[in-house]
Design a protein around this motif. Structure first.
Motif, mmCIF file in Angstrom:
data_model
loop_
_atom_site.group_PDB
_atom_site.id
_atom_site.type_symbol
_atom_site.label_atom_id
_atom_site.label_comp_id
_atom_site.label_asym_id
_atom_site.label_seq_id
_atom_site.Cartn_x
_atom_site.Cartn_y
_atom_site.Cartn_z
ATOM 1 N N UNK A 144 75.888 62.842 35.640
ATOM 2 C CA UNK A 144 75.173 63.944 36.290
ATOM 3 C C UNK A 144 76.038 64.482 37.420
ATOM 4 N N UNK A 145 75.960 65.798 37.624
ATOM 5 C CA UNK A 145 76.748 66.474 38.654
ATOM 6 C C UNK A 145 75.828 67.392 39.457
ATOM 7 N N UNK A 146 76.059 67.442 40.761
ATOM 8 C CA UNK A 146 75.304 68.335 41.643
ATOM 9 C C UNK A 146 76.149 69.548 41.989
ATOM 10 N N UNK A 147 75.659 70.721 41.650
ATOM 11 C CA UNK A 147 76.261 71.992 42.039
ATOM 12 C C UNK A 147 75.471 72.526 43.227
ATOM 13 N N UNK A 148 76.096 72.532 44.392
ATOM 14 C CA UNK A 148 75.429 72.975 45.626
ATOM 15 C C UNK A 148 75.914 74.386 45.939
ATOM 16 N N UNK A 149 75.005 75.337 45.847
ATOM 17 C CA UNK A 149 75.321 76.738 46.094
ATOM 18 C C UNK A 149 75.144 77.042 47.577
ATOM 19 N N UNK A 150 76.256 77.314 48.267
ATOM 20 C CA UNK A 150 76.248 77.504 49.713
ATOM 21 C C UNK A 150 76.252 78.994 50.062
ATOM 22 N N UNK A 151 75.223 79.402 50.805
ATOM 23 C CA UNK A 151 75.069 80.804 51.198
ATOM 24 C C UNK A 151 74.564 80.898 52.628
ATOM 25 N N UNK A 152 74.760 82.070 53.233
ATOM 26 C CA UNK A 152 74.152 82.333 54.533
ATOM 27 C C UNK A 152 73.828 83.818 54.623
ATOM 28 N N UNK A 153 72.897 84.152 55.523
ATOM 29 C CA UNK A 153 72.404 85.532 55.604
ATOM 30 C C UNK A 153 71.779 85.763 56.974
ATOM 31 N N UNK A 154 71.773 87.009 57.417
ATOM 32 C CA UNK A 154 71.054 87.354 58.646
ATOM 33 C C UNK A 154 69.573 87.052 58.457
#
Length: 267
Positions: A144-154
């Motif tokens: 199993x693999x974890x794909x962590x989607x990293x984002x930021x926003x105002x």
């Protein structure tokens, strides 16, 4: 010297941090056609490679796009279909900023179908090729693999959503992108923090979370859209704030580590 389309650091853990909107490069041929508002690249997910430095140190793989989302948004489907039908969103090749400013000069047309296809081939596809290849490499080593989607926003963008966003916006495509244990682990870590949070609300996950999060095939995707004011100055020059980052980093690291532990429990 122009940067590569993507930068990939390979690690040994069953963890891939994806940063599709961190690119700051907007080459001169694009700049000439675009407005001063576009030149600011204000909608960049600033400094996330730095913020997630702890994950790289842990042994995670980190993939980042190096070119601005104003060229093409690699977290949108290549056919341009809306991820949130009925709401105001930006497109595959954006023509307006998050606050509604025109990105192209009045005397310069936005990309047509042919140019869009060229941008897909030149910028979108390389990111997804690298993402797929790294997930495949990690899956060869881990069940199993974890794909962590990293984002930021105002945290305030009236054109796109009402009121203020919570500090931490977790997305799992309503639970379809990861095993329940991972969703619960991310929530548990957010709940233990001093920050406001929500799961699968305004941000359920973009194209990458929805397309690659296939728990039945061993790939589990979790998206974290965090408010930029938690770690940086929101206005120009969009500077990283060490004091603010120091306050939120323990929570972000706890969320990643807690979710990774839940993943390892699936092995």
């Amino acid at each position: 010297m122009t940067p590569p389309i993507v930068t990939l650091t390979q690690g040994h853990l069953p963890l891939l941090i994806s940063i599709p909107h961190g690119g700051e490069c907007l080459p001169e041929p694009f700049l000439r056609r675009m407005t001063p508002a576009a030149h600011k690249i204000a909608d960049t997910d600033w400094h996330l490679a730095r913020l997630y430095g702890f994950a790289r140190a842990m042994g995670a793989s980190v993939l980042q796009a190096n070119y601005s989302r104003y060229i093409i948004d690699v977290n949108r489907p290549a056919d341009g279909a809306s991820l949130y039908p009925g709401t105001t969103t930006t497109g595959l090749c954006p023509t307006e900023s998050f606050v509604g400013e025109a990105l192209y000069r009045a005397d310069s047309a936005p990309p047509d179908e042919q140019e869009t296809a060229e941008r897909i081939a030149g910028y979108w596809k390389p990111y997804h090729d690298a993402l797929q290849q790294e997930l495949a490499r990690l899956r060869e080593k881990h069940a199993h693999v974890l794909l962590w989607e990293a984002h930021s926003i105002a945290n305030e963008l009236p054109r796109l959503f009402e009121g203020q966003l919570p500090d931490l916006n977790i997305g799992t495509f309503s639970g379809a992108a990861c095993a329940p244990a991972l969703r619960e682990a991310a929530v548990a870590a957010a709940s233990a923090s001093p920050f406001s949070w929500v799961i699968d609300a305004r941000f359920k996950g973009g194209y990458i979370t929805r397309n690659y999060g296939r728990p039945q095939s061993g790939v589990h995707a979790v998206q974290l859209e965090m408010s930029r004011h938690l770690y940086m100055k929101e206005g120009e020059p969009y500077a990283y704030r060490e004091d603010r980052a120091a306050a939120v980093l323990p929570t972000v690291e706890s969320m990643v580590r807690n979710t990774l532990r839940a993943l390892e429990g699936l092995q």
